[in-house]
Design an enzyme around this catalytic site. Structure first.
Site, PDB file in Angstrom:
ATOM      1  N   SER A 557      19.013 -35.459 -17.741  1.00 17.43           N
ATOM      2  CA  SER A 557      18.905 -34.796 -16.449  1.00 17.43           C
ATOM      3  C   SER A 557      19.920 -35.426 -15.480  1.00 17.43           C
ATOM      4  O   SER A 557      21.113 -35.380 -15.748  1.00 17.43           O
ATOM      5  CB  SER A 557      17.466 -34.880 -15.927  1.00 17.43           C
ATOM      6  N   HIS A 669      13.176 -28.435 -20.345  1.00 20.00           N
ATOM      7  CA  HIS A 669      13.823 -29.640 -19.820  1.00 20.00           C
ATOM      8  C   HIS A 669      13.092 -30.916 -20.238  1.00 20.00           C
ATOM      9  O   HIS A 669      13.654 -32.007 -20.134  1.00 20.00           O
ATOM     10  CB  HIS A 669      13.876 -29.538 -18.290  1.00 20.00           C
TER      11      HIS A 669
END
Length: 707
Positions: A557, A669
């Site tokens: 991320s 994610h």
């Protein structure tokens, strides 16, 4: 002579057997595949008399590639070993004791041929969709089940069409307050035969990483009678969601969180605290008074006040506020000088204190606010992460989960002041005995602004002073997050494979106050980059046995963004692995789930700061990359969409960089946290393959898909 040879042969054989046995018993380093053996504990809930704790235990079914959760029980005084309460093939979670302690409610999606009563219509909030009684295939999601402590099978209580995401007992134990979803399509007929799959949106928010594409259903509140199962909807609306409901102490009112501006799906963050009568008959009373997010409403024991967390300005650290439960008066600060992010608010039974959990300087602990003098006191301590605290004030006891760098979570009980701590579970104990686990060392170094930055360092398993070792630098996500003494499977795996590991908390990290966290503003790829590189230089100086020619970098991320940024601005790293990473701010802000969500960190959106966004995009510097880089991305990542990984990969290939990309199907994610177990493990094995190939120089390294 033959006897002598026979004796020697017997001795050699015995020594060989003993060596094999000892080798099998000797501790080994952690592997990616050990994940399949881990036991995970969550959601402890202490009984009303303080004698028992219900909790959720999750294990991995490797053959089915899934996690199975069941509810267990243990005595708080340690007088009895833990025992299992639920055994259904379907997962059970969220155990909650009834106020009288005679039964335990929980959530499960288990099939049940017994039909629960249909939800009754609410004349003030519109019709409630009828439940498909007896047709369990049409009952998506969890329902509330009730298990008597006297024995017997669990009984299903709720029968809401779209399941239950959260529930709370009423103070008298006769009702449940539940959160479920409802939308216009629920009332349509014929959907099962000709269900539409075309998506139509009018707002800028139409997807979210964890839940995927939005439908027209919204989260609202129902009150359910425990005996009959009849449900009454008390909130409604197609333009907002209602969440985190809390009963008033007398059971007549409900406080909850909702953004009633009608702009929730156009990126408006102004959630407020509202109060409504339990029968839904009254108009809403607004309790909070801030233009930014207000959350976590908690009633004082006498019902006169509501504590909540709220922000005065966008991206402020939330403070703890107090407001009259009747409304009509400004909120006031409950704590002076609080510069941490409070979560898990809980009043003491006497109303003299408010407890909260928070991350602080690489640890996670419980704190207490003195309501009278607004003082803040730390309750738990030590190099560990304490979370999921549940209280029983009548027995002056609390229970919580705690882990550290060498252990996953276990359950503990202690006095309310944190003393007389007792460990109640020993999960993974047999596995720990077979593993050699690395320690973490902590040090402090100076940042770009001469700020103190925390660094954490792990030596390789089997470290020898005369040898030189490669190092992996790991960068956390967020950037609003923190590394520390928590459990990190991947770091133990790296150490077991002979790598030193460095991880730091540069500016932007939480746990160090608002100024430190908001130090990221305008600094993506700027002073945060310097903070991290200063940490690497400090580690190389502090640990001279690190081979400076064999240093790798990785992160996910924001950590993936920084990994991409680093390799475009220095060639000192010999290998890089970037996970769920951002490469192009301009396209990311137009395709991610939070549209233009980087504005607070860049002083404007892409239309106002286009040049700045491009200057801080790693893609701009792809031509400068020399480091071999592996890209791991997920098909269903809506936080950092898959096109970010694709753009980065193709640009690197265009400029002749050694690079490979791996896509994980069905994942979002959160692959390395909640992804399918086999994918989570394979992700780690891809990382090991790349570092083995380029840090160890192993040209024979085999990628996971070739084994």
């Amino acid at each position: 002579m033959k006897n002598l040879f026979r004796t020697l042969y017997s001795l050699i054989y015995l020594f060989a057997v003993a060596f094999v046995v000892l080798a099998q018993q000797s501790p080994r380093g952690v592997t990616p595949e050990d994940y399949f053996s881990f036991e995970f504990i969550s959601e402890p809930n202490i009984s009303p008399d303080g004698k028992l704790v219900a909790y959720v235990l999750t294990r991995i079914d490797r053959a089915q590639n899934r996690r199975n959760s069941s509810i267990w029980m243990v005595a708080t005084d340690g007088s009895r070993s833990a025992w299992q309460l639920t055994t259904s093939p379907q997962t059970s979670n969220a155990p909650r004791w009834s106020p009288d302690g005679k039964s335990l409610a929980f959530l499960s999606s288990r099939p049940d041929s017994t039909s629960a009563p249909t939800a009754s219509p609410n004349p003030t909030a519109g019709p409630t969709p009828p439940a498909a009684a007896g047709a369990m295939s049409e009952q998506p999601g969890n329902q509330v089940y009730l298990l008597s402590m006297n024995g017997g099978e669990a009984k299903r209580i709720t029968n809401l069409k779209n399941g239950v995401s959260l529930f709370r007992w009423s103070p008298d134990g006769t009702r449940l307050l539940v959160v479920s979803r409802k939308g216009p399509t629920d009332s349509r007929t014929g959907e099962s035969k000709d269900r539409r799959d075309v998506r139509h949106y009018k707002n800028s928010s139409y997807k979210f990483n964890d839940t995927g594409w939005f439908d027209d259903r919204r989260s609202h509140l129902w009150v359910v009678d425990v005996k009959t199962g009849s449900a009454r909807q008390i909130t409604d609306g197609n333009d907002w969601n209602d969440s985190d409901p809390q009963w008033s102490p007398d059971g007549t009112r409900i406080a909850f969180v909702s953004n009633r501006t009608g702009k929730e799906y156009d990126e408006n963050r102004n959630t407020d605290i509202w109060v409504i009568n339990v029968d839904g008959s009254s108009s809403l009373t607004k309790i909070s008074d801030h233009d930014e997010a207000d959350n976590q409403p908690r009633w004082s024991p006498d019902g006169k006040w509501i504590a909540f967390t709220g922000e005065l300005h966008d991206r402020d650290h939330p403070k703890i506020w107090l407001a009259p439960s009747a409304g009509g008066a400004p909120s006031v600060l409950a704590a002076n000088g609080l510069d941490l992010i409070p979560g898990g608010l809980e009043w003491s039974d006497a109303g003299k204190s408010i407890y909260f959990e928070t991350g602080v300087k690489g640890e996670n602990h419980l704190f207490r606010v003195g309501v009278g003098n607004k003082s803040v006191t730390q309750v738990t301590s030590g190099p560990r992460a304490v979370r999921s605290v549940d209280f029983n004030f009548s027995s002056s006891r609390m229970v919580y989960l705690a882990n550290d760098f060498k252990h996953l979570d276990d359950l503990y009980a202690a006095d309310l002041n944190g003393r007389n701590e007792r460990k109640l579970t020993n999960l993974n104990e047999l596995l720990w005995k077979r593993l050699q686990l690395a320690d973490v060392e902590r040090f402090t170094y100076k940042s770009a602004d001469d700020w103190d930055i925390d660094g954490f360092f792990v030596k390789p398993i089997g470290w020898q002073a005369e040898k030189r070792y490669p190092l992996v630098l790991s960068i956390h996500g967020g950037p609003a997050g923190q590394y520390g003494v928590d459990w990190y499977h991947e770091f133990q795996v790296y150490a077991a494979k002979g790598y030193a590991v460095l991880f730091t908390n540069p500016r932007g990290s939480t746990g160090y106050g608002q100024k430190f966290e908001r130090g990221i503003v305008g600094e993506w790829g700027g002073k945060d980059f310097i903070d991290i590189m200063n940490g690497l230089d400090a580690a190389l100086k502090r640990y001279p046995w690190i081979d400076q020619d064999r240093v790798g970098v990785t992160g996910g991320s924001y950590g993936g963004f920084m990994t991409n940024w680093i390799v475009g601005h220095t060639d000192r790293f010999k290998a890089a692995v970037t996970l769920r990473s951002l490469s192009n701010f301009i396209s990311d802000d137009g395709t991610r789930d939070g549209a233009y969500g980087h504005s607070p960190d860049f002083g404007g959106d892409i239309f106002q700061k286009m040049d700045l966004y491009w200057d801080r995009s790693p893609l701009k510097y792809a031509r400068k990359v020399k480091t071999p880089i592996l890209i791991l991305h997920s098909d269903n990542d809506y936080r950092v969409p898959i096109e970010q990984g694709e753009q980065w990969f193709r640009a690197l290939k265009h400029f002749g960089v050694t690079t490979e990309i791996v896509f994980f199907p069905r994942e979002n994610h959160n692959l390395t946290r909640t992804g399918e177990p086999k994918h989570l493990v394979e992700s780690l094995n891809w990382q090991l393959y790349w570092f083995d190939r380029f840090l160890n120089g192993n040209n024979e390294a085999i990628p996971p898909d070739a084994k």
